[in-house]
Design an enzyme around this catalytic site. Structure first.
Site, short mmCIF file in Angstrom:
data_model
loop_
_atom_site.label_atom_id
_atom_site.label_comp_id
_atom_site.label_asym_id
_atom_site.label_seq_id
_atom_site.Cartn_x
_atom_site.Cartn_y
_atom_site.Cartn_z
N LYS A 108 0.86 -1.19 0.00
CA LYS A 108 0.00 0.00 0.00
C LYS A 108 0.90 1.23 0.00
O LYS A 108 1.74 1.40 0.89
CB LYS A 108 -0.90 0.01 1.24
N LYS A 153 -10.22 13.07 7.51
CA LYS A 153 -9.81 12.75 8.89
C LYS A 153 -9.81 14.02 9.72
O LYS A 153 -9.41 15.08 9.24
CB LYS A 153 -8.38 12.19 8.89
N ASP A 178 1.60 6.48 5.29
CA ASP A 178 0.64 5.52 4.75
C ASP A 178 1.15 4.80 3.49
O ASP A 178 0.42 4.04 2.86
CB ASP A 178 -0.70 6.23 4.47
N ASP A 229 -12.09 7.21 3.31
CA ASP A 229 -10.90 6.97 4.14
C ASP A 229 -10.53 5.49 4.18
O ASP A 229 -9.46 5.14 4.67
CB ASP A 229 -11.16 7.51 5.56
N GLU A 272 -9.35 3.75 1.83
CA GLU A 272 -8.80 3.84 0.48
C GLU A 272 -7.72 2.77 0.20
O GLU A 272 -7.52 2.38 -0.94
CB GLU A 272 -8.21 5.24 0.24
N ARG A 319 -7.52 -0.38 0.81
CA ARG A 319 -8.03 -1.63 0.25
C ARG A 319 -8.38 -1.47 -1.23
O ARG A 319 -8.35 -2.44 -1.99
CB ARG A 319 -9.24 -2.12 1.08
N1 BES Z 1 -4.27 4.73 6.73
C1 BES Z 1 -5.39 4.46 7.53
C2 BES Z 1 -5.12 3.48 8.67
C3 BES Z 1 -4.11 3.91 9.71
C4 BES Z 1 -4.55 4.37 10.94
C5 BES Z 1 -2.76 3.77 9.50
C6 BES Z 1 -3.63 4.74 11.90
C7 BES Z 1 -1.84 4.14 10.47
C8 BES Z 1 -2.28 4.62 11.68
C9 BES Z 1 -6.51 3.86 6.67
O1 BES Z 1 -6.55 4.28 5.35
C10 BES Z 1 -7.81 4.27 7.28
O2 BES Z 1 -8.08 5.43 7.30
N2 BES Z 1 -8.61 3.30 7.71
C11 BES Z 1 -9.86 3.56 8.30
C12 BES Z 1 -10.85 2.56 7.76
C13 BES Z 1 -12.28 2.84 8.15
C14 BES Z 1 -12.77 4.09 7.45
C15 BES Z 1 -13.12 1.66 7.77
C16 BES Z 1 -9.71 3.43 9.80
O3 BES Z 1 -8.97 2.55 10.27
O4 BES Z 1 -10.32 4.22 10.52
ZN ZN Z 2 -4.74 4.86 4.57
MN MN Z 3 -7.58 6.11 5.11
#
Ligand code: BES
Ligand code: ZN
Ligand code: MN
Length: 509
Positions: free
Chosen positions: A271, A283, A294, A353, A355, A357
């Site tokens: 990723k 966010k 990321d 967010d 994204e 996946r």
């Molecule tokens: N990049 C984030 C996940 C992340 C969180 C990485 C903290 C490093 C530290 C990912 O893209 C994300 O935002 N995931 C969301 C998914 C949700 C919207 C289903 C999350 O984990 O809140």
């Molecule tokens: Zn992310």
């Molecule tokens: Mn995200």
């Protein structure tokens, strides 16, 4: 990067800034570890008592500096804590040596040369000390106008320039191989860390792809880059959908390392979100300050493929970097939009967010077309996994229990903290969409597992696949420890390289 030399010199005769010795925690106070016999002798056998007077306990990562005995060419002895003394006849394990060497190297940042006289009984121990020292010495000073000359409160000065490993055999094949492997591995982990630490205003999908191209050129890899035009034409709806809100368009990078005697083919997929603002599902402040990290999965994949080449492993490795920037704008994907993915499946984007996946799905489908023996993806995928496993352990999920166990075991062997997580199939229906084949989010409970189940939809029949969610350990925000610095860590990379080594030895079923 820090240079590594093998040395048969005595601790007294080597010109260095410090002699690094090990001190373990004994029942009745600190114990000087083997490797430091010369130093102890120069203290009339009273080094343990001297260390105790200075407050040393031998606790893990503890650093105690004392003046070197007269007659020593080095001015300082640096005693690093190894933690509990192992039982009689037992040696310190590799991770203990790595961490101690890392802590010592970190304490010596800004210095020219450290002579490491840690308890090394064989080439494997030497490899661990070398790896720990080279990783612990890492500093990121690219954005310091003084180049890191001034030692700042947060330790970010220039790295220790040279590590000499005492008690090793420079002409011995096993020791030489250990040093070469540690050097290549640490260089690639440190490359990954540099990429992660580079801020998103300088590291864009295009500049990341260019960095991959130059690394590939330097190390004899084949590289192909699909730009936004090629991605649109090729139907990469996930990559395009995520990247289209940004001024910095997406890229898909394919790196190939091949060996004429390879019996197995591994694919690694990373990723590579160079910045994750969340997109239109923005966010909040407090959740976006570290989101330059990321792309850590893609950095690990790049480093792992280059390392496989530097080590000349008898295996074919393909690396896929799914690069995009997730930004909100008038051209961004909206919550409710439907993307047609590279696989042909349609996905309703309910949360922009989620994204990672989406970009991974396209890269995974593409990776499957080549029918590798196994695919491993690496991603800072979910905050849920950070909640579940903390900041130092990544998750492994897989489409078979056997492959999950193989990857888990491999990670531990590589010295990375990893834990298996399930893929409960009842969670899949939470991603059902009323308009598309599926939605990009599902039930909140078990969010990390839902993300894994989403990815699984894009894996072809009969291909072993594992997913590493490194959201916790990829970026280290608290105080450095062992060989782990603040900021980018290179998480996942050493596991991928170890997997490639196993595959080269025919060890992946
Ligand atoms: N990049 C984030 C996940 C992340 C969180 C990485 C903290 C490093 C530290 C990912 O893209 C994300 O935002 N995931 C969301 C998914 C949700 C919207 C289903 C999350 O984990 O809140
Ligand atoms: Zn992310
Ligand atoms: Mn995200």
């Amino acid at each position: 990067m820090t240079a590594l030399t093998l040395s048969t010199s005595s601790a007294a005769s080597l010109r260095a800034d410090a002699i690094v010795i090990g001190v373990a925690k004994g029942e009745k106070g600190p114990i000087v570890a083997s490797g430091a016999e010369d130093v102890d002798k120069a203290f009339d056998g009273k080094l343990a008592a001297v260390l105790e007077t200075l407050g040393a306990s031998g606790g893990e990562g503890e650093v105690t500096k004392l003046p070197a005995p007269s007659g020593f060419k080095a001015p300082v002895v640096l005693a690093v804590g190894l933690g509990e003394n192992p039982g009689k006849g037992e040696n310190f394990d590799a991770e203990t040596l790595r961490r101690a060497a890392g802590a010592a190297a970190r304490a010596l940042s800004g210095s020219a040369k450290g002579a490491f006289a840690l308890p090394v009984t064989d080439a494997a121990d030497a490899a661990a000390v070398a790896e720990g020292a080279l990783l612990g010495a890492y500093t990121f000073t690219a954005y310091r106008t003084d180049g890191g000359k001034k030692k700042a409160a947060d330790d970010k000065s220039a790295p220790l320039a040279e590590v000499a490993l005492l008690g090793t055999k420079p002409r011995d094949k096993a020791f030489k191989a250990a040093a070469e492997r540690a050097t290549a591995l640490a260089a690639e982990v440190n490359r990954a860390r540099d990429l992660v630490n580079t801020p998103s205003n300088d590291l864009t999908p295009a500049s990341f792809a260019a960095a991959a191209q130059s690394a590939a050129k330097e190390h004899g890899l084949k590289v192909e880059v699909l730009d936004e035009k090629a991605l649109t034409k090729g139907g990469y709806g996930g990559l395009i959908g995520v990247g289209k809100g940004s001024e910095n368009p997406p890229r898909l990078v394919k790196l190939s390392y091949t060996h004429p005697k390879a019996k197995q083919h591994l694919a690694f997929v990373g990723k590579g979100i160079t910045y994750d603002s969340g997109g239109i599902s923005l966010k909040p402040a407090g959740h976006n300050e570290t989101m330059k990290c990321d792309m850590s999965g893609a950095a690990a994949v790049l480093g792992a493929v280059v390392a496989a080449s530097r080590l000349g492993l008898k295996v074919n490795v393909t690396g896929w970097l799914a690069l995009a920037e997730n930004m909100p704008s008038g051209s961004a994907t909206r919550p409710g939009d439907v993307l047609r993915m590279y696989s042909g499946k349609t996905v309703e984007v309910l949360n922009t967010d989620a994204e990672g996946r989406l970009v991974l799905a396209d890269a995974l489908t593409r990776a499957c077309e080549e029918k590798p023996d196994a695919i491993v993806d690496v991603a800072t995928l979910t905050g849920a996994m950070v909640v579940a496993l903390g900041n130092r352990t990544f998750a492994v999920m897989a489409n078979t229990d056997a492959f999950r166990d193989t990857v888990h075991e491999t990670a531990l062997e590589a010295g990375e903290q990893c834990w298996p997580m399930p893929m409960p199939k009842e969670l899949r229906k939470s991603m059902d969409s009323p308009v598309a084949d599926m939605a990009n989010i599902g039930e909140r409970a078990g969010g990390g597992l839902v993300a894994g189940l989403f990815l699984k939809e894009f894996i072809g029949e009969g291909i072993d696949w594992a997913h590493l969610d490194i959201a916790g350990p990829a970026f280290h925000e608290s105080a450095p420890f062992g060989y782990t610095p603040k900021g980018g860590t290179g998480s996942g990379l050493r596991t991928l390289v170890r997997l490639a080594e196993r595959a080269a030895g025919g060890g992946l079923a």
